[in-house]
Design an enzyme around this catalytic site. Structure first.
Site: not given
Length: 686
Positions: A7, A104, A311
């Site tokens: 990404e 992601d 994350y």
């Protein structure tokens, strides 16, 4: 040859460094012996606009609405066409036989990749690289456990449904209300019910009529120690009139004897808080530091890309069993921080179901620190604050509960009773991590039942009922997350558990959008709807502003991800709402209340009224009512442009402006920032 699509460029670099083969840098990609790594720059593609289907739709008209394409088209974003062309050329290479989606690991990351391969009509097989952290070890583990594309097909279906649903509602409702009422009115599937929460609260405040009431507080002396007690009688603890309170206090003369009727001491324990999901982290950062949700997300994302946090776009507060096994190494990474003296004393592991539960982890675990030891001095002040906030939450699950003694005392004097409460910390436990650990307050003397005391004084306290409080950003995040919990029907409330407005990943952007389009302003720490925002809520179709209905739709998107609901059913509901909305708009009278003038640069941070340009300044239109907010066109020898003033009003901060002059004639660069209704300088960190 595998083609890996990430990404962001930074993740591509992380992957190249984590893998054993060497890579050569080219324009827009990295190439190794068995793998090519390229990157998107966020979204490279977007859903085409109505005029892309039919040029006649360039002109907004009610009789051409609702417009719902049979098949949605994609078009490249103008700013990233070059990178899309690079990816297209790589996909077409004959030696590329498989793609790996390394965007992601979430709904939007899946959408970015799926839109790319859809637009390029790519039929080559692809796998999913699922990263919860970008450390070398985590990247290597993820490549060893690639997911098949079929495993995330439902996630892709939910992503596409979300994208198309927001387009259908946003395009049709925005065009419809704008044409009908002659003012640009932005409407959104999640944005509008979020605004409704703010407007409904503001209306409650406006309708609120404060009511006076009176309390009696007595001060007692017990063996030279002083303490206070609040009068009560059964369920009553206040008076509606001052005269009633005076009648009672008339018999409470100084020096009257009293007696301690009851002393109740209970030792209580407070467990360590749950680990952070994104919404909890944003809420805590707003409470402690005043950070906006968007600012916190940006910092957490940067710390993730710097390999310091896992994350951040997660809704989980739990760890998996496998992740829990890595906690000792993660604690070890904190030895050189301010938490070092605590982590060195921690031994053992965590298996408590409150924190470790495989069944309660979906796509990602709670946010915790990685095994990389941080150099906090290299971080910005705000980055260090967020990192340590996450680190303390993680360390806290290893520490014992906080223990305190809750004491309740009832004192009787002249046949009246008085209540006193006190809390004394016995062992701070996990609260030792925080500088604001509660003091032993209020300090109560050591009292015994039956003990004689003396009344020093009894006072009447004049008070009045308070209106509901305006939402802070932390409050609004909670309200968005817990919309379903406010349903009165118990069965429906149980069914709506887990539903909310938006997702942890999108809530910050929704709040910023409301501010950007002029529906909401920030006043210090609170969010306040503008007159334009209130009028929009008065106009929109009831279902479009219903937080509970929109939360149910968000739950259905989650169910699509889990394979429990079909995207076609969800889209049918969205299309029905669009048609009903346009029918409602057609039946409305055009708004008679004037909107803010079209040349407004933004809303005043003090009173919320529009700010306009005049000869010498950008001034608040509420000056007749006494508002003195102003941005001078020439500040410290530098001309401030309308664009800079608009940015300052909408974001609370300008971009870096170069060429200011000090009184001594020296040139300097600075940001302009709105602080408590005034424009001040903020200097870049050297």
């Amino acid at each position: 040859m595998n083609l890996v699509i990430t990404e962001k460029p930074s993740v591509a670099m992380d992957i190249s460094r984590a893998l054993s083969e060497p890579f050569v840098r080219h324009d827009g990609y990295l190439e190794g012996k068995t793998m090519i790594i390229t990157w998107a720059v966020g979204h490279l593609l977007e859903l085409a606009m109505p005029q892309d289907y039919d040029p006649a739709l360039e002109k907004w008209s009610l009789d051409r609405l609702p417009f719902i394409p049979d098949v949605f088209k994609l078009k490249p974003k103008a700013s990233t066409k070059t990178q899309l062309k690079i990816i297209a050329d790589l996909v077409k290479r004959k030696d590329v036989d498989r793609l790996i989606n390394a965007c992601d690991a979430g709904r939007e990351g899946e959408l970015i990749f799926r839109y790319i391969i859809q637009y390029l009509n790519c039929r080559k097989p692809h796998d999913r690289l699922w990263l919860s952290e970008t450390t070398p070890a985590a990247i290597q583990r993820a490549f060893s456990n690639l997911r098949s594309s079929a495993e995330v097909d439902n996630l892709a279906r939910a992503a596409v449904a979300r994208s198309q649903a927001d387009w259908i509602i946003g395009i049709n409702a925005t065009r419809g209300y704008t044409v009908k009422h002659g003012e640009k009115l932005t409407v959104g599937r999640v944005q509008t019910p979020t605004l409704a929460l703010l407007v409904n609260r503001e209306r409650e405040i406006e309708r609120f009529v404060p009511q006076p009431y009176f309390e009696i507080e007595a001060t007692f002396e017990a063996e030279s120690a002083i303490y206070q007690g609040k009068w009560f009688r059964g369920e009553q603890d206040r008076f509606s009139s001052h005269a009633e309170a005076e009648i009672l206090t008339s018999k409470l003369n100084p020096g009257s004897p009293g007696r301690v009727e009851k002393v109740d001491k209970r030792e209580k324990a407070e467990l360590a808080p749950m680990l952070f999901n994104l919404t909890d982290l944003q809420r805590e950062a707003n409470k402690r530091f005043g950070f906006t949700a968007d600012h916190t997300l940006n910092i957490a994302q940067k710390l993730y890309e710097s390999h310091l946090l896992t994350y951040p776009r997660t809704d989980s507060r739990h760890l998996t069993t496998d992740m829990a096994a890595t906690l000792p190494a993660r604690l070890n990474a904190l030895r050189r921080t301010e938490l070092g003296h605590i982590v060195t004393s921690i031994h053992g592991s965590v298996s408590d179901k409150r924190f470790v539960d495989d069944k309660k982890v979906t796509d990602h675990t709670a946010i915790i620190v990685t095994e990389v030891s941080p150099n906090l001095s290299s971080l910005t002040e705000d980055e260090a604050k967020i990192y340590l906030l996450v680190a303390k939450r993680m360390v806290g699950i290893f520490l014992p509960p906080a223990r305190f003694m809750q004491t309740t005392v009832i004192t009787r004097c002249q046949d009246e009773t008085f209540l006193t409460k006190g809390k004394v910390i016995l062992d701070p436990g996990w609260k030792i991590l925080y500088a604001d650990t509660e003091d032993e307050s209020p300090a109560l003397p050591d009292l015994d039942e039956g003990q004689e005391v003396v009344l020093k004084v009894a006072e009447i306290l004049d008070k009045q009922t308070q209106p509901p409080k305006r939402f802070t950003e932390a409050d609004l995040l909670s309200a968005m997350e817990n919309v379903g919990l406010k349903v009165e029907d118990e069965e429906l409330r149980e069914a709506m558990k887990g539903k909310g407005l938006g997702t942890p990943a999108t809530r910050a952007a929704i709040i910023e959008k409301l501010i950007q389009v002029g529906y909401v302003i920030r006043q210090k720490k609170t969010l306040v709807p503008t007159e334009k925002g209130k009028l929009l809520i008065d106009l929109v179709e009831p279902r479009l502003k219903d937080p509970e209905l929109t939360a149910e739709w968000e739950k259905k998107l989650m169910d699509i991800e889990q394979g429990r609901y079909h995207s076609s059913q969800f889209m049918a509901e969205i299309k029905e709402l669009a048609r009903d909305t346009l029918s409602e708009i057609a039946s409305q009278e055009a708004a008679t209340v004037a909107f803010a003038e079209k040349d407004s640069l933004g809303n005043c941070p003090l009173c919320g009224k529009p700010v306009f340009e005049n000869k010498k300044a950008y001034s608040c239109s509420g000056w007749k009512e006494g508002c003195r907010f102003v941005i001078w066109k020439v500040t410290a020898g530098k001309k401030i442009t309308p664009t800079q003033a608009k940015k300052l009003l909408n974001n609370g901060r300008s971009n870096l402006i170069k060429g200011f002059k000090s009184k001594a004639g020296k040139s300097f660069d600075a940001f302009l920032v709105v602080s408590e209704g005034k424009i001040v300088f903020e200097f870049p960190k050297s």
